[in-house]
Design a protein around this motif. Structure first.
Motif, short mmCIF file in Angstrom:
data_model
loop_
_atom_site.label_atom_id
_atom_site.label_comp_id
_atom_site.label_asym_id
_atom_site.label_seq_id
_atom_site.Cartn_x
_atom_site.Cartn_y
_atom_site.Cartn_z
N ASP A 198 0.82 -1.21 0.00
CA ASP A 198 0.00 0.00 0.00
C ASP A 198 0.85 1.26 0.00
N ASP A 199 2.16 1.13 0.22
CA ASP A 199 3.06 2.28 0.24
C ASP A 199 3.60 2.63 -1.15
N VAL A 200 3.28 1.82 -2.14
CA VAL A 200 3.83 2.01 -3.49
C VAL A 200 3.01 3.05 -4.24
N THR A 201 3.71 4.03 -4.80
CA THR A 201 3.08 5.03 -5.64
C THR A 201 3.54 4.81 -7.07
N PRO A 202 2.60 4.57 -7.99
CA PRO A 202 3.01 4.32 -9.37
C PRO A 202 3.74 5.53 -9.97
N ALA A 203 4.70 5.25 -10.81
CA ALA A 203 5.43 6.32 -11.50
C ALA A 203 4.52 6.96 -12.53
N ALA A 204 4.80 8.21 -12.82
CA ALA A 204 3.98 8.95 -13.80
C ALA A 204 4.25 8.47 -15.20
#
Length: 57
Positions: free
Chosen positions: A51-57
């Motif tokens: 849940d801590d993963v933010t997808p790259a733009a």
């Protein structure tokens, strides 16, 4: 930048427990058993942090 909600206590405790287990394991001498435990703990650690993963733009 938006702030993320703080993890619930049970999740935080689980993360702390897995991190502590990894640290203890690294004090053991290398062995096939240690390798198997390491792999299991890495999978568990990743699942707890998904849940801590933010997808790259």
């Amino acid at each position: 930048m938006p702030t993320r909600p703080r993890p619930r206590r049970p999740l935080r405790r689980a993360r702390i427990a897995v991190n502590a287990a990894i640290r203890r394991l690294m004090e053991d001498p290398p062995s096939p058993d240690r390798t198997a435990q390491w792999q299991r703990l890495l999978v568990e650690w990743r699942e707890l942090h998904d849940d801590d993963v933010t997808p790259a733009a």
